[in-house]
Write an enzyme that holds these catalytic residues in place. Structure first.
Site, PDB file in Angstrom:
ATOM      1  N   ARG A  50       0.820  -1.215   0.000  1.00 48.61           N
ATOM      2  CA  ARG A  50       0.000   0.000   0.000  1.00 48.61           C
ATOM      3  C   ARG A  50       0.852   1.263   0.000  1.00 48.61           C
ATOM      4  NH1 ARG A  50      -5.639  -0.276   1.504  1.00 48.61           N
ATOM      5  NH2 ARG A  50      -6.231  -2.429   1.795  1.00 48.61           N
ATOM      6  N   MET A  75     -11.682   4.732  -2.853  1.00 50.57           N
ATOM      7  CA  MET A  75     -12.010   3.589  -1.984  1.00 50.57           C
ATOM      8  C   MET A  75     -10.806   2.823  -1.444  1.00 50.57           C
ATOM      9  SD  MET A  75     -15.131   3.855  -1.465  1.00 50.57           S
ATOM     10  CE  MET A  75     -15.354   2.332  -0.542  1.00 50.57           C
ATOM     11  N   ARG A  76      -9.596   3.362  -1.560  1.00 55.18           N
ATOM     12  CA  ARG A  76      -8.427   2.670  -1.009  1.00 55.18           C
ATOM     13  C   ARG A  76      -7.959   3.392   0.251  1.00 55.18           C
ATOM     14  NH1 ARG A  76      -8.124  -2.251  -2.498  1.00 55.18           N
ATOM     15  NH2 ARG A  76      -6.005  -2.227  -1.704  1.00 55.18           N
ATOM     16  N   ILE A  77      -7.846   2.666   1.341  1.00 52.21           N
ATOM     17  CA  ILE A  77      -7.391   3.255   2.602  1.00 52.21           C
ATOM     18  C   ILE A  77      -5.919   3.656   2.479  1.00 52.21           C
ATOM     19  CG2 ILE A  77      -6.961   2.786   5.047  1.00 52.21           C
ATOM     20  CD1 ILE A  77      -9.370   0.864   4.938  1.00 52.21           C
ATOM     21  N   ASN A  92     -12.375  14.805   2.386  1.00 53.15           N
ATOM     22  CA  ASN A  92     -13.221  13.708   1.908  1.00 53.15           C
ATOM     23  C   ASN A  92     -14.663  14.059   2.230  1.00 53.15           C
ATOM     24  OD1 ASN A  92     -13.982  11.097   0.916  1.00 53.15           O
ATOM     25  ND2 ASN A  92     -14.139  10.371   3.042  1.00 53.15           N
ATOM     26  N   HIS A  94     -18.200  12.156   3.241  1.00 50.18           N
ATOM     27  CA  HIS A  94     -18.668  10.872   3.751  1.00 50.18           C
ATOM     28  C   HIS A  94     -20.176  10.959   3.967  1.00 50.18           C
ATOM     29  CE1 HIS A  94     -18.358   7.048   5.845  1.00 50.18           C
ATOM     30  NE2 HIS A  94     -19.196   7.538   6.735  1.00 50.18           N
ATOM     31  N   SER A 121     -21.036  14.545   5.530  1.00 50.64           N
ATOM     32  CA  SER A 121     -20.008  15.334   6.208  1.00 50.64           C
ATOM     33  C   SER A 121     -18.790  15.472   5.315  1.00 50.64           C
ATOM     34  CB  SER A 121     -19.560  14.646   7.511  1.00 50.64           C
ATOM     35  OG  SER A 121     -20.644  14.330   8.349  1.00 50.64           O
ATOM     36  N   GLU A 128      -6.812   8.153  10.869  1.00 52.85           N
ATOM     37  CA  GLU A 128      -7.993   7.476  11.417  1.00 52.85           C
ATOM     38  C   GLU A 128      -9.128   7.514  10.398  1.00 52.85           C
ATOM     39  OE1 GLU A 128     -11.362   7.833  14.847  1.00 52.85           O
ATOM     40  OE2 GLU A 128      -9.691   9.242  14.930  1.00 52.85           O
ATOM     41  N   LEU A 129      -9.572   6.345   9.951  1.00 50.68           N
ATOM     42  CA  LEU A 129     -10.559   6.239   8.875  1.00 50.68           C
ATOM     43  C   LEU A 129     -11.839   7.005   9.198  1.00 50.68           C
ATOM     44  CD1 LEU A 129     -10.546   4.772   6.172  1.00 50.68           C
ATOM     45  CD2 LEU A 129     -11.693   2.872   7.290  1.00 50.68           C
ATOM     46  N   ASP A 130     -12.184   7.957   8.327  1.00 49.51           N
ATOM     47  CA  ASP A 130     -13.392   8.781   8.492  1.00 49.51           C
ATOM     48  C   ASP A 130     -13.412   9.492   9.845  1.00 49.51           C
ATOM     49  OD1 ASP A 130     -14.284   7.927   5.977  1.00 49.51           O
ATOM     50  OD2 ASP A 130     -15.349   6.218   6.821  1.00 49.51           O
ATOM     51  N   GLU A 159     -24.757  16.397  -1.009  1.00 49.12           N
ATOM     52  CA  GLU A 159     -23.310  16.217  -1.156  1.00 49.12           C
ATOM     53  C   GLU A 159     -22.779  17.161  -2.222  1.00 49.12           C
ATOM     54  OE1 GLU A 159     -21.743  12.168  -1.300  1.00 49.12           O
ATOM     55  OE2 GLU A 159     -23.696  11.412  -0.687  1.00 49.12           O
TER      56      GLU A 159
HETATM   57  N1  NHR Z   1      -7.572   6.749   4.307  1.00 50.68           N
HETATM   58  C1  NHR Z   1      -7.314   7.180   5.539  1.00 50.68           C
HETATM   59  N2  NHR Z   1      -6.128   6.872   6.080  1.00 50.68           N
HETATM   60  N3  NHR Z   1      -8.193   7.905   6.275  1.00 50.68           N
HETATM   61  C2  NHR Z   1      -9.409   8.198   5.769  1.00 50.68           C
HETATM   62  O1  NHR Z   1     -10.250   8.912   6.501  1.00 50.68           O
HETATM   63  C3  NHR Z   1      -9.756   7.748   4.464  1.00 50.68           C
HETATM   64  C4  NHR Z   1      -8.790   7.013   3.744  1.00 50.68           C
HETATM   65  C5  NHR Z   1      -9.078   6.513   2.468  1.00 50.68           C
HETATM   66  C6  NHR Z   1     -10.333   6.718   1.918  1.00 50.68           C
HETATM   67  C7  NHR Z   1     -12.687   7.531   2.084  1.00 50.68           C
HETATM   68  C8  NHR Z   1     -13.635   6.618   2.932  1.00 50.68           C
HETATM   69  C9  NHR Z   1     -15.075   6.903   2.598  1.00 50.68           C
HETATM   70  O2  NHR Z   1     -15.396   7.799   1.793  1.00 50.68           O
HETATM   71  C10 NHR Z   1     -11.307   7.417   2.638  1.00 50.68           C
HETATM   72  C11 NHR Z   1     -11.015   7.964   3.889  1.00 50.68           C
HETATM   73  C12 NHR Z   1     -12.591   3.186   1.606  1.00 50.68           C
HETATM   74  C13 NHR Z   1     -12.682   2.360   2.741  1.00 50.68           C
HETATM   75  C14 NHR Z   1     -12.307   0.895   2.664  1.00 50.68           C
HETATM   76  O3  NHR Z   1     -12.688   0.120   3.511  1.00 50.68           O
HETATM   77  C15 NHR Z   1     -13.095   2.989   3.926  1.00 50.68           C
HETATM   78  C16 NHR Z   1     -13.393   4.352   3.977  1.00 50.68           C
HETATM   79  C17 NHR Z   1     -13.298   5.145   2.835  1.00 50.68           C
HETATM   80  C18 NHR Z   1     -12.910   4.544   1.651  1.00 50.68           C
HETATM   81  N4  NHR Z   1     -11.499   0.488   1.629  1.00 50.68           N
HETATM   82  C19 NHR Z   1     -11.021  -0.915   1.394  1.00 50.68           C
HETATM   83  C20 NHR Z   1      -9.490  -1.021   1.528  1.00 50.68           C
HETATM   84  O4  NHR Z   1      -9.016  -2.117   1.862  1.00 50.68           O
HETATM   85  C21 NHR Z   1     -11.318  -1.387  -0.014  1.00 50.68           C
HETATM   86  C22 NHR Z   1     -12.769  -1.313  -0.371  1.00 50.68           C
HETATM   87  C23 NHR Z   1     -12.972  -1.466  -1.888  1.00 50.68           C
HETATM   88  O5  NHR Z   1     -11.987  -1.480  -2.671  1.00 50.68           O
HETATM   89  O6  NHR Z   1     -14.136  -1.529  -2.304  1.00 50.68           O
HETATM   90  O7  NHR Z   1      -8.762  -0.040   1.228  1.00 50.68           O
HETATM   91  O8  NHR Z   1     -15.963   6.239   3.212  1.00 50.68           O
END
Ligand code: NHR
Length: 184
Positions: A50, A75-77, A92, A94, A121, A128-130, A159
């Site tokens: 990653r 959609m990639r963390i 972002n 959400h 939002s 920290e995710l979201d 949105e």
């Molecule tokens: N990364 C970080 N570090 N912090 C955030 O707040 C992030 C981020 C990356 C994306 C958007 C978020 C959303 O809009 C976002 C915020 C993807 C996932 C997820 O589970 C979660 C939250 C968000 C986007 N992704 C999986 C993964 O393994 C793959 C899912 C897929 O490919 O369909 O990366 O809600």
């Protein structure tokens, strides 16, 4: 993304320099190209780790001289190295009233939780995710009989209103939360 791109004209303090996806067939790339914005795609599948994918994104964004990154359906963390590099410069949107319902399937989860209010939002992106600081929210009422689909359909136009409004203020250095009340 299209709403953000279209908003950046006239006295807006920002301009779109690049629309970047991890999917070469993302519909948004063609829409951006039609609006005259440079586009590119970098597949996460081409990287073993990653962190290496994230570094390639940062290199491409830097080459485009991007100052601000706006996630829109991305959609990639991200790894902490990426969120730290772009700290205070990445937004972002959400589809929930954060801190409620982080993660996925937010509309169905708001109904299941018995919430009476829902919305979207814009937040600053941190490791920290979201979980980053909220810069704006738009709220609606959940009606009896609402489904995840019906809620999603009412939140989406909000949105498209909220994100450009928050970006405009953010690009001008204003971090005061912007609250839109559409509960009627
Ligand atoms: N990364 C970080 N570090 N912090 C955030 O707040 C992030 C981020 C990356 C994306 C958007 C978020 C959303 O809009 C976002 C915020 C993807 C996932 C997820 O589970 C979660 C939250 C968000 C986007 N992704 C999986 C993964 O393994 C793959 C899912 C897929 O490919 O369909 O990366 O809600």
């Amino acid at each position: 993304m299209v709403s953000l791109v279209k908003s950046m004209t006239g006295d807006h303090p920002a301009r779109p320099v690049l629309v970047l996806s991890n999917k070469a067939d993302a519909g948004g790339l063609q829409k951006a190209a039609d609006l005259g914005v440079p586009t590119d795609a970098i597949s996460h599948k081409d990287f073993a780790e990653r962190g290496d994918f994230d570094a390639a994104l940062t290199a491409r964004l830097a080459a485009a001289q991007a100052d601000i990154v706006c996630l829109a359906g991305f959609m990639r963390i991200f790894t902490p190295a990426f969120t730290e590099h772009w700290a205070g410069r990445m937004l972002n949107i959400h589809p929930s009233l954060l801190p409620k319902h982080k993660g996925l399937h937010t509309h169905a989860r708001a109904i299941e939780a018995g919430d009476t209010l829902h919305g979207c939002s814009v937040h600053s992106v941190t490791a920290e995710l979201d979980g980053g600081p909220v810069l704006g929210q738009a709220k609606i009422q959940i009606q009896p009989g609402d489904t995840g689909e019906s809620l999603a359909a009412r939140v989406l136009p909000l949105e498209h209103q909220l994100y450009p409004a928050v970006l405009r203020r953010f690009a001008a250095g204003d971090l005061t939360p912007l609250m839109i009340d559409a509960t009627g």
